[in-house]
Structures are given as C-alpha cells and as structure tokens.
Design an enzyme around this catalytic site. Structure first.
Site, PDB file in Angstrom:
ATOM      1  N   SER A  44       0.800  -1.100  -0.063  1.00 37.83           N
ATOM      2  CA  SER A  44       0.003   0.009   0.091  1.00 37.83           C
ATOM      3  C   SER A  44       0.891   1.166   0.028  1.00 37.83           C
ATOM      4  O   SER A  44       1.856   1.324   0.242  1.00 37.83           O
ATOM      5  CB  SER A  44      -1.051  -0.034   1.292  1.00 37.83           C
ATOM      6  OG  SER A  44      -0.311   0.390   2.345  1.00 37.83           O
ATOM      7  N   SER A  46       0.602   3.766   2.060  1.00 37.16           N
ATOM      8  CA  SER A  46       0.501   4.304   3.454  1.00 37.16           C
ATOM      9  C   SER A  46       1.873   5.241   3.905  1.00 37.16           C
ATOM     10  O   SER A  46       1.930   6.059   4.705  1.00 37.16           O
ATOM     11  CB  SER A  46      -0.108   3.578   4.578  1.00 37.16           C
ATOM     12  OG  SER A  46       0.903   2.729   4.935  1.00 37.16           O
ATOM     13  N   LYS A 107       4.289   0.975  10.145  1.00 41.28           N
ATOM     14  CA  LYS A 107       4.207   2.511  10.318  1.00 41.28           C
ATOM     15  C   LYS A 107       5.286   3.009  11.042  1.00 41.28           C
ATOM     16  O   LYS A 107       6.294   2.327  11.193  1.00 41.28           O
ATOM     17  CB  LYS A 107       2.890   2.835  11.022  1.00 41.28           C
ATOM     18  CG  LYS A 107       1.799   2.199  10.597  1.00 41.28           C
ATOM     19  CD  LYS A 107       1.221   2.647   9.349  1.00 41.28           C
ATOM     20  CE  LYS A 107      -0.246   2.041   8.820  1.00 41.28           C
ATOM     21  NZ  LYS A 107      -0.710   2.599   7.588  1.00 41.28           N
ATOM     22  N   SER A 198      -3.450   6.874   5.170  1.00 38.57           N
ATOM     23  CA  SER A 198      -2.974   6.020   6.098  1.00 38.57           C
ATOM     24  C   SER A 198      -3.948   5.591   7.113  1.00 38.57           C
ATOM     25  O   SER A 198      -4.307   6.317   7.991  1.00 38.57           O
ATOM     26  CB  SER A 198      -1.579   6.484   6.724  1.00 38.57           C
ATOM     27  OG  SER A 198      -0.998   5.755   7.592  1.00 38.57           O
TER      28      SER A 198
END
Length: 252
Positions: A44, A46, A107, A198
């Site tokens: 992804s 994010s 993250k 995100s």
C-alpha cells in the site's frame, strides 16, 4: 549382497541424505526468519514517499526483542517480550494489527508511552509542542499510463532529531485535525508518512494504540523494488519494471 540390492541401498541412503539436507535448510531458514531478518512486501501507499508500493525490505527481528508474534502464526507460547528493547521515536516498525493480531502493518513510531499526540491543521503536535516541518520539493507520482501528479511534501523533524518526509495530499482532511491522543503505558502511537492515506493509530477501530508485544521488528533495507508495470508473464518488461535506484537503500 547382489548389485541390485546394493544399488537400492545407495539410492535409499541418498534419498535420506537429501531429506536431511532439506530439513536442515528449512530449520536454518526458520531460525533466520524468527530471530534475525524477515522479508516483507509493501502493498500500500501509506508510507509514501519513504516506502513505495512494490518495495521488498528486510526487517530486523532482534531490534525490539522477541514476542509470540516473532514466530510464524503467533503461537501463544508466552506473553510479553524476551530481551525487549523499546523502539525509538521515528523508527519504521512492522507490527501485528491490534484488532486481529494477524495482519502485518508497517508505520512510523511517533508517540511513546505517556505521550500526548494531536494533529492540528495538518501539523503534528507531541506533548502539546509543534513538530517542525519544512516544505520541500513535491513528490512526483506516475501511474501506469504515464500520467503525472505532484503531491506536496514536507520534511518533518521529531524531538529526538529524526527527520523524514511526509505527504499532504488534502488540506483539512479528517486526519489533519484530531482530538488529543494519550498513549497508554506499554503502547505506541504509529503513523504513516502519507498522512492523508494511512490507516494508523489515529483510527481506533482499525489500529489504535499498538502494544509493545505486537511489534515484530524494525525496517532496515530495501533489497528489491518493482513499479508494477510488468506482469509476471511479461519477462521482456522485467528489467524496466525494476526500480534499480532503490535496491540496497537503507530505510530512514
């Protein structure tokens, strides 16, 4: 012993040796994956522009010690962490999503236990102090059709001096203005660098605060990267689909 019996014995011994060798190799691979390094794929956007869709990276499993999530399928053999080392603010960490304890997320560590975190007008505040950010060159996106989009990019610097790029795709988005988050003891507040795209600790029903036990490891180095322009069967396109400039790039 006849020649045929001898041949069968040799074949049996060779098969047994091959099985043993494969078993050793699998055991070594399992040990490396569980205790040293594990490969991960970025599916992804994010963490753009730090990590791109199609990046393959190694995560160091020893950076934060070991929990049940260090092992495949997260067997409940023990609770907490062994040889635990707390992450530093600004680390990019892989963790199990607290909602299901199965899905891998990646993250950046923004809030430490005891911190308060808030977004105001797209600006990050930690413990009620503004985190400095400076406008830099735009992030350039190109889709598979060759269309170009320029995304505003900033360099953000955390209180401990860790600096990185963030993207601001939309002004006054839902994630740009939040309430105050109080990070509980034993938990961390995680955010994606692509702030408007995100699902992170700002979304309680998706991620929320991440327990120390759920951390898997720290992202270290990109060992491979593809831009998605070539299908698996399009062998002739593979060379042009590889992002050669990202191979061997340290994650910051």
């Amino acid at each position: 012993m006849t020649m045929s019996e001898n041949a069968r014995k040799l074949r049996g011994g060779s098969l047994s040796e091959n099985v043993r060798t494969i078993g050793y190799a699998l055991l070594i691979a399992l040990v490396i994956r569980a205790f040293l390094f594990q490969p991960f794929f970025i599916p992804s956007s994010s963490m753009e522009s730090t990590l791109l869709i199609g990046d393959y990276l190694f995560v160091s499993k020893y950076s934060y010690g070991y929990s049940r999530h260090s092992l495949p399928f997260s067997p409940p053999l023990f609770s907490g962490r062994l040889a635990g080392v707390e992450p530093e603010r600004g680390d990019i960490a892989v963790f199990k999503q607290p909602i299901d304890n199965r899905t891998d997320f990646i993250k950046r560590v923004i809030g430490l236990p005891g911190d308060t975190v808030q977004m105001r007008g797209g600006v990050l505040y930690i413990n009620d102090r503004e985190v400095p950010r400076v406008r830099v060159e735009d992030f350039i996106e190109r889709d598979v059709m060759g269309n170009v989009r320029r995304v505003p990019r900033y360099r953000e610097t955390l209180p401990n001096g860790v600096s990185y790029f963030t993207l601001d795709r939309m002004r006054d988005s839902a994630g740009d203005n939040t309430g105050v988050y109080h990070v509980p003891e034993g938990h961390y507040f995680m955010m994606g660098d692509n702030r408007d795209n995100s699902s992170d600790s700002r979304v309680a029903e998706s991620v929320g605060y991440v327990p120390f036990e759920n951390l898997i490891g720290r992202a270290e180095i990109i060992f491979f990267s593809v831009d998605g322009s070539a299908a698996l069967w399009q062998i002739w396109k593979w060379p042009s689909a590889i992002r050669w400039d990202r191979l061997g790039k340290w994650v910051e």
